[in-house]
Design a protein around this motif. Structure first.
Motif, PDB file in Angstrom:
ATOM      1  N   VAL A  35      67.905  13.496  -1.106  1.00  0.00           N
ATOM      2  CA  VAL A  35      68.930  14.017  -0.097  1.00  0.00           C
ATOM      3  C   VAL A  35      67.877  14.415   0.961  1.00  0.00           C
ATOM      4  CG1 VAL A  35      70.505  15.855   0.349  1.00  0.00           C
ATOM      5  CG2 VAL A  35      70.915  14.464  -1.636  1.00  0.00           C
ATOM      6  N   LEU A  36      67.851  14.198   2.170  1.00  0.00           N
ATOM      7  CA  LEU A  36      67.073  14.624   3.376  1.00  0.00           C
ATOM      8  C   LEU A  36      67.838  15.707   4.071  1.00  0.00           C
ATOM      9  CD1 LEU A  36      64.581  14.488   5.190  1.00  0.00           C
ATOM     10  CD2 LEU A  36      65.766  12.598   6.218  1.00  0.00           C
ATOM     11  N   VAL A  37      67.106  16.957   3.956  1.00  0.00           N
ATOM     12  CA  VAL A  37      67.875  18.074   4.913  1.00  0.00           C
ATOM     13  C   VAL A  37      67.005  18.275   6.169  1.00  0.00           C
ATOM     14  CG1 VAL A  37      68.412  20.395   4.599  1.00  0.00           C
ATOM     15  CG2 VAL A  37      68.272  19.023   2.774  1.00  0.00           C
ATOM     16  N   THR A  38      67.824  18.329   7.229  1.00  0.00           N
ATOM     17  CA  THR A  38      66.904  18.232   8.420  1.00  0.00           C
ATOM     18  C   THR A  38      68.098  19.025   9.454  1.00  0.00           C
ATOM     19  OG1 THR A  38      66.109  16.931  10.247  1.00  0.00           O
ATOM     20  CG2 THR A  38      68.288  16.410   9.350  1.00  0.00           C
ATOM     21  N   GLY A  39      67.582  19.381  10.962  1.00  0.00           N
ATOM     22  CA  GLY A  39      68.270  20.003  11.631  1.00  0.00           C
ATOM     23  C   GLY A  39      69.459  19.205  12.218  1.00  0.00           C
ATOM     24  N   GLU A  40      70.599  19.715  12.659  1.00  0.00           N
ATOM     25  CA  GLU A  40      71.735  19.151  13.053  1.00  0.00           C
ATOM     26  C   GLU A  40      71.507  18.042  14.217  1.00  0.00           C
ATOM     27  OE1 GLU A  40      76.546  20.095  14.500  1.00  0.00           O
ATOM     28  OE2 GLU A  40      74.939  21.511  14.356  1.00  0.00           O
ATOM     29  N   GLN A  41      70.535  18.484  15.080  1.00  0.00           N
ATOM     30  CA  GLN A  41      70.291  17.590  16.086  1.00  0.00           C
ATOM     31  C   GLN A  41      69.450  16.407  15.796  1.00  0.00           C
ATOM     32  OE1 GLN A  41      69.000  20.653  15.398  1.00  0.00           O
ATOM     33  NE2 GLN A  41      66.751  20.096  15.852  1.00  0.00           N
ATOM     34  N   ASP A  42      68.746  16.168  14.548  1.00  0.00           N
ATOM     35  CA  ASP A  42      67.990  15.310  14.150  1.00  0.00           C
ATOM     36  C   ASP A  42      68.609  14.489  13.132  1.00  0.00           C
ATOM     37  OD1 ASP A  42      65.736  15.716  15.794  1.00  0.00           O
ATOM     38  OD2 ASP A  42      65.270  17.318  14.323  1.00  0.00           O
ATOM     39  N   VAL A  72      67.455  24.332   1.817  1.00  0.00           N
ATOM     40  CA  VAL A  72      67.231  23.774   0.394  1.00  0.00           C
ATOM     41  C   VAL A  72      68.432  23.864  -0.264  1.00  0.00           C
ATOM     42  CG1 VAL A  72      65.863  23.973  -1.639  1.00  0.00           C
ATOM     43  CG2 VAL A  72      64.682  24.097   0.284  1.00  0.00           C
ATOM     44  N   HIS A  73      69.153  24.973  -0.345  1.00  0.00           N
ATOM     45  CA  HIS A  73      70.615  25.242  -1.053  1.00  0.00           C
ATOM     46  C   HIS A  73      71.467  24.390  -0.694  1.00  0.00           C
ATOM     47  CE1 HIS A  73      73.349  28.799  -2.630  1.00  0.00           C
ATOM     48  NE2 HIS A  73      73.216  27.844  -3.156  1.00  0.00           N
ATOM     49  N   ARG A  74      71.562  23.770   0.640  1.00  0.00           N
ATOM     50  CA  ARG A  74      72.573  22.790   0.865  1.00  0.00           C
ATOM     51  C   ARG A  74      72.274  21.657   0.506  1.00  0.00           C
ATOM     52  NH1 ARG A  74      74.119  23.961   7.300  1.00  0.00           N
ATOM     53  NH2 ARG A  74      74.734  26.198   7.195  1.00  0.00           N
ATOM     54  N   GLY A  75      70.764  21.172   0.158  1.00  0.00           N
ATOM     55  CA  GLY A  75      70.458  19.886  -0.313  1.00  0.00           C
ATOM     56  C   GLY A  75      70.804  19.885  -1.700  1.00  0.00           C
ATOM     57  N   LEU A  76      70.682  21.161  -2.527  1.00  0.00           N
ATOM     58  CA  LEU A  76      70.792  21.220  -3.810  1.00  0.00           C
ATOM     59  C   LEU A  76      72.345  20.950  -4.174  1.00  0.00           C
ATOM     60  CD1 LEU A  76      68.646  24.182  -4.668  1.00  0.00           C
ATOM     61  CD2 LEU A  76      67.955  21.789  -5.329  1.00  0.00           C
ATOM     62  N   LYS A  77      73.027  21.649  -3.284  1.00  0.00           N
ATOM     63  CA  LYS A  77      74.680  21.574  -3.490  1.00  0.00           C
ATOM     64  C   LYS A  77      75.017  20.123  -3.142  1.00  0.00           C
ATOM     65  CE  LYS A  77      75.854  25.450  -0.944  1.00  0.00           C
ATOM     66  NZ  LYS A  77      76.288  26.345  -0.155  1.00  0.00           N
ATOM     67  N   ALA A  78      74.334  19.369  -2.323  1.00  0.00           N
ATOM     68  CA  ALA A  78      74.650  18.129  -2.322  1.00  0.00           C
ATOM     69  C   ALA A  78      74.541  17.203  -3.437  1.00  0.00           C
ATOM     70  CB  ALA A  78      74.049  17.241  -1.018  1.00  0.00           C
TER      71      ALA A  78
END
Length: 218
Positions: A35-42, A72-78
């Motif tokens: 899971v890749l976590v990045t800024g909304e614009q990217d 990171v928390h959002r990536g973990l929840k995904a």
């Protein structure tokens, strides 16, 4: 980094730094899902990289939060419910050795939580706001912590949820797990696993990829 472009998208040996990092884990048989976590614009740009470079293990590109901890928390929840073990890794660390990644994962499976690290080379001083040295810790007890950091996913999620509830912000994932009362084990890595952060890191990274960590050497 003093560049208009975000550091993870700067070119390194003809590819964005983030692509080198993702490709390393994508090639590893021990890795099932990324899971890749990045800024909304990217998000769109990263989805393009996934397609362009054939990064088939990248299953989701998730919009991050205001702070690293939120992201990171959002990536973990995904990932929640999909896997038992998770590694959290900095996108601008493209050079962890495969054997160290595997060793970190295996240590986590023994102990629930493990991180890559190297012994500190320099003498470290504790300095106050006025620039006066307060103390000199014993260098033998000091380690510079790297990523990836590996955990049982349920344990790490619990640590993140407790930190969010308490309004606590840590400097890395291990700190949140330590705060929950769990021990975290160190697995020794090497000094090539740099975090590309400042302009001085780029020529060093170019040397590493040519001489130590090129794809043909991994």
């Amino acid at each position: 980094m003093k560049t208009a472009e975000s550091k993870q998208y700067l070119q390194l040996n003809g590819k964005p730094i983030i692509v080198h990092t993702l490709a390393l884990f994508d090639r590893m048989p021990e890795v099932d899902t990324i899971v890749l976590v990045t800024g909304e614009q990217d998000v769109r740009r990263c989805e393009g990289y996934v397609k362009q470079y054939g990064l088939g293990k990248v299953k989701q590109v998730v919009v991050g939060g205001q702070e690293r901890q939120n992201s990171v928390h959002r990536g973990l929840k995904a990932l929640s419910g999909a896997v038992e073990w998770v590694m959290v890794h900095d996108g601008v660390r493209p050079f962890p050795a495969k054997e160290h990644i595997v060793a970190c994962w295996r240590k986590a499976m023994e102990t629930e939580a493990a991180v890559l690290a190297v012994p500190v080379k320099d003498t470290i001083k504790v300095v106050d706001l006025q620039g006066t040295i307060q103390s000199t810790p014993d260098r033998r007890s000091l380690w510079a912590i790297q990523t990836p950091q590996a955990f049982r996913l349920s344990l790490l999620l619990q640590a993140y949820e407790q930190a969010e509830k308490d309004g606590f912000v840590g400097t890395d994932d291990a700190m949140l797990v330590e705060r929950s009362g769990m021990s975290v084990q160190v697995v020794e890595a090497d000094y090539y696993n740099i975090k590309i952060t400042t302009p001085e890191d780029l020529p060093w990274a170019e040397w590493i990829i040519r001489n130590v960590r090129g794809e043909d050497k991994q």
